[in-house]
Design an enzyme around this catalytic site. Structure first.
Site, mmCIF file in Angstrom:
data_model
loop_
_atom_site.group_PDB
_atom_site.id
_atom_site.type_symbol
_atom_site.label_atom_id
_atom_site.label_comp_id
_atom_site.label_asym_id
_atom_site.label_seq_id
_atom_site.Cartn_x
_atom_site.Cartn_y
_atom_site.Cartn_z
ATOM 1 N N ALA A 197 5.234 -18.498 25.488
ATOM 2 C CA ALA A 197 3.768 -18.552 25.588
ATOM 3 C C ALA A 197 3.249 -17.853 26.846
ATOM 4 O O ALA A 197 2.136 -17.331 26.859
ATOM 5 C CB ALA A 197 3.304 -20.005 25.564
ATOM 6 N N PHE A 198 4.052 -17.838 27.880
ATOM 7 C CA PHE A 198 3.653 -17.195 29.139
ATOM 8 C C PHE A 198 3.401 -15.696 28.941
ATOM 9 O O PHE A 198 2.602 -15.098 29.669
ATOM 10 C CB PHE A 198 4.776 -17.418 30.173
ATOM 11 C CG PHE A 198 4.386 -17.132 31.581
ATOM 12 C CD1 PHE A 198 3.577 -18.003 32.297
ATOM 13 C CD2 PHE A 198 4.846 -15.992 32.235
ATOM 14 C CE1 PHE A 198 3.229 -17.751 33.612
ATOM 15 C CE2 PHE A 198 4.501 -15.727 33.555
ATOM 16 C CZ PHE A 198 3.686 -16.605 34.247
ATOM 17 N N ILE A 225 5.869 -27.497 24.933
ATOM 18 C CA ILE A 225 6.215 -28.916 24.797
ATOM 19 C C ILE A 225 6.726 -29.425 26.143
ATOM 20 O O ILE A 225 7.623 -28.814 26.743
ATOM 21 C CB ILE A 225 7.254 -29.107 23.674
ATOM 22 C CG1 ILE A 225 6.684 -28.567 22.350
ATOM 23 C CG2 ILE A 225 7.641 -30.586 23.534
ATOM 24 C CD1 ILE A 225 7.659 -28.498 21.203
ATOM 25 N N SER A 244 11.020 -32.305 31.396
ATOM 26 C CA SER A 244 11.092 -33.229 32.537
ATOM 27 C C SER A 244 10.715 -32.555 33.856
ATOM 28 O O SER A 244 10.748 -33.175 34.912
ATOM 29 C CB SER A 244 12.501 -33.817 32.609
ATOM 30 O OG SER A 244 13.428 -32.767 32.618
ATOM 31 N N HIS A 273 7.464 -27.215 34.772
ATOM 32 C CA HIS A 273 7.370 -25.920 34.098
ATOM 33 C C HIS A 273 6.251 -25.918 33.052
ATOM 34 O O HIS A 273 5.498 -24.954 32.932
ATOM 35 C CB HIS A 273 8.720 -25.619 33.440
ATOM 36 C CG HIS A 273 8.930 -24.171 33.115
ATOM 37 N ND1 HIS A 273 8.976 -23.189 34.076
ATOM 38 C CD2 HIS A 273 9.107 -23.535 31.934
ATOM 39 C CE1 HIS A 273 9.175 -22.019 33.496
ATOM 40 N NE2 HIS A 273 9.248 -22.205 32.192
ATOM 41 N N ARG A 285 1.121 -31.269 14.265
ATOM 42 C CA ARG A 285 0.016 -30.303 14.328
ATOM 43 C C ARG A 285 0.378 -28.936 13.756
ATOM 44 O O ARG A 285 -0.389 -27.984 13.875
ATOM 45 C CB ARG A 285 -0.440 -30.162 15.790
ATOM 46 C CG ARG A 285 -1.184 -31.398 16.262
ATOM 47 C CD ARG A 285 -1.206 -31.558 17.768
ATOM 48 N NE ARG A 285 -1.922 -32.763 18.171
ATOM 49 C CZ ARG A 285 -1.433 -34.013 18.041
ATOM 50 N NH1 ARG A 285 -0.237 -34.223 17.516
ATOM 51 N NH2 ARG A 285 -2.163 -35.054 18.405
HETATM 52 N N1 INI Z 1 7.533 -21.215 26.539
HETATM 53 C C1 INI Z 1 6.906 -21.740 25.469
HETATM 54 O O1 INI Z 1 6.328 -21.005 24.661
HETATM 55 N N2 INI Z 1 6.936 -23.085 25.262
HETATM 56 C C2 INI Z 1 7.547 -23.942 26.125
HETATM 57 O O2 INI Z 1 7.561 -25.163 25.860
HETATM 58 C C3 INI Z 1 8.193 -23.395 27.256
HETATM 59 N N3 INI Z 1 8.865 -24.278 28.180
HETATM 60 O O3 INI Z 1 8.718 -25.496 28.087
HETATM 61 O O4 INI Z 1 9.588 -23.823 29.065
HETATM 62 C C4 INI Z 1 8.170 -21.998 27.450
HETATM 63 N N4 INI Z 1 8.793 -21.418 28.503
HETATM 64 C C5 INI Z 1 9.098 -20.016 28.554
HETATM 65 C C6 INI Z 1 7.947 -19.191 29.103
HETATM 66 O O5 INI Z 1 6.885 -19.120 28.174
HETATM 67 C C7 INI Z 1 8.397 -17.757 29.401
HETATM 68 O O6 INI Z 1 8.828 -17.139 28.216
HETATM 69 C C8 INI Z 1 9.522 -17.676 30.427
HETATM 70 O O7 INI Z 1 9.212 -18.422 31.584
HETATM 71 C C9 INI Z 1 9.753 -16.189 30.835
HETATM 72 O O8 INI Z 1 8.607 -15.642 31.460
#
Ligand code: INI
Length: 165
Positions: free
Chosen positions: A63-64, A89, A92, A95, A134
């Site tokens: 998502a980032f 999601i 712990s 992040h 959802r």
């Molecule tokens: N990316 C998600 O889409 N959902 C998550 O729950 C998640 N967690 O929890 O870590 C997540 N992390 C990865 C992030 O989006 C990047 O792809 C990564 O940090 C590389 O930039």
């Protein structure tokens, strides 16, 4: 300046397709969930008359990464709306908060900067069960809702474009 006799009527985007083109940016992280969101978004668009050839699907790692790809797509000017799908999601560590906040504010920035509707179809949940609920089970499908929002916003922007304010 033209006088608009309909000036006091509310302006509302309807749910009718009008040769619109959509992009869907989908995150691979938690793809058991995001694949269901993608199905929902496609279902909403196709059932409202959008042709599959007018729906472009782009996958990102997580998502980032959604905002930078959404921005690149928005800047092409080829899409009437961009639908962003992901599932964040809580784990712990902290992040979750970083990814969720940056993703949400990044997506909002894209639509404000480009004036291309950029739909936030990203689940942010405490548990995997809430995400399942959802994405096509008892709490509906956020992807389907996002498809409808994209269609409504595409119609609304078209109306605003024609209006003499
Ligand atoms: N990316 C998600 O889409 N959902 C998550 O729950 C998640 N967690 O929890 O870590 C997540 N992390 C990865 C992030 O989006 C990047 O792809 C990564 O940090 C590389 O930039």
């Amino acid at each position: 300046m033209t006088f608009d006799t309909n000036r006091n009527l509310p302006i509302v985007g309807n749910l009718i397709n009008s040769e619109f083109v959509f992009a869907i940016v989908c995150s691979r992280f938690n793809d058991t969930i995001t694949k269901r969101l993608l199905e929902g978004a496609n279902d909403a668009l196709i059932r409202h008359g959008v042709s599959t050839s007018d729906i472009y699907e782009i996958w990102v790692p997580g998502a980032f990464e959604i905002p930078v790809v959404a921005k690149t797509l928005a800047e092409t000017g080829r899409y009437n709306a961009i639908i962003c799908l992901g599932a964040i999601i809580r784990g712990s560590t902290g992040h979750y908060d970083q990814v969720a906040n940056q993703c949400a504010s990044g997506i909002q920035k894209v639509q404000i900067d480009t004036a291309i509707p950029t739909i936030f179809g990203v689940l942010t949940t405490d548990t995997i069960e809430q995400a399942i609920e959802r994405s096509g089970t008892k709490a509906g499908n956020k992807g389907y809702e996002s498809g409808l929002s994209a269609l409504e916003m595409a119609n609304l922007m078209k109306q605003l474009d024609k209006k003499d304010f």
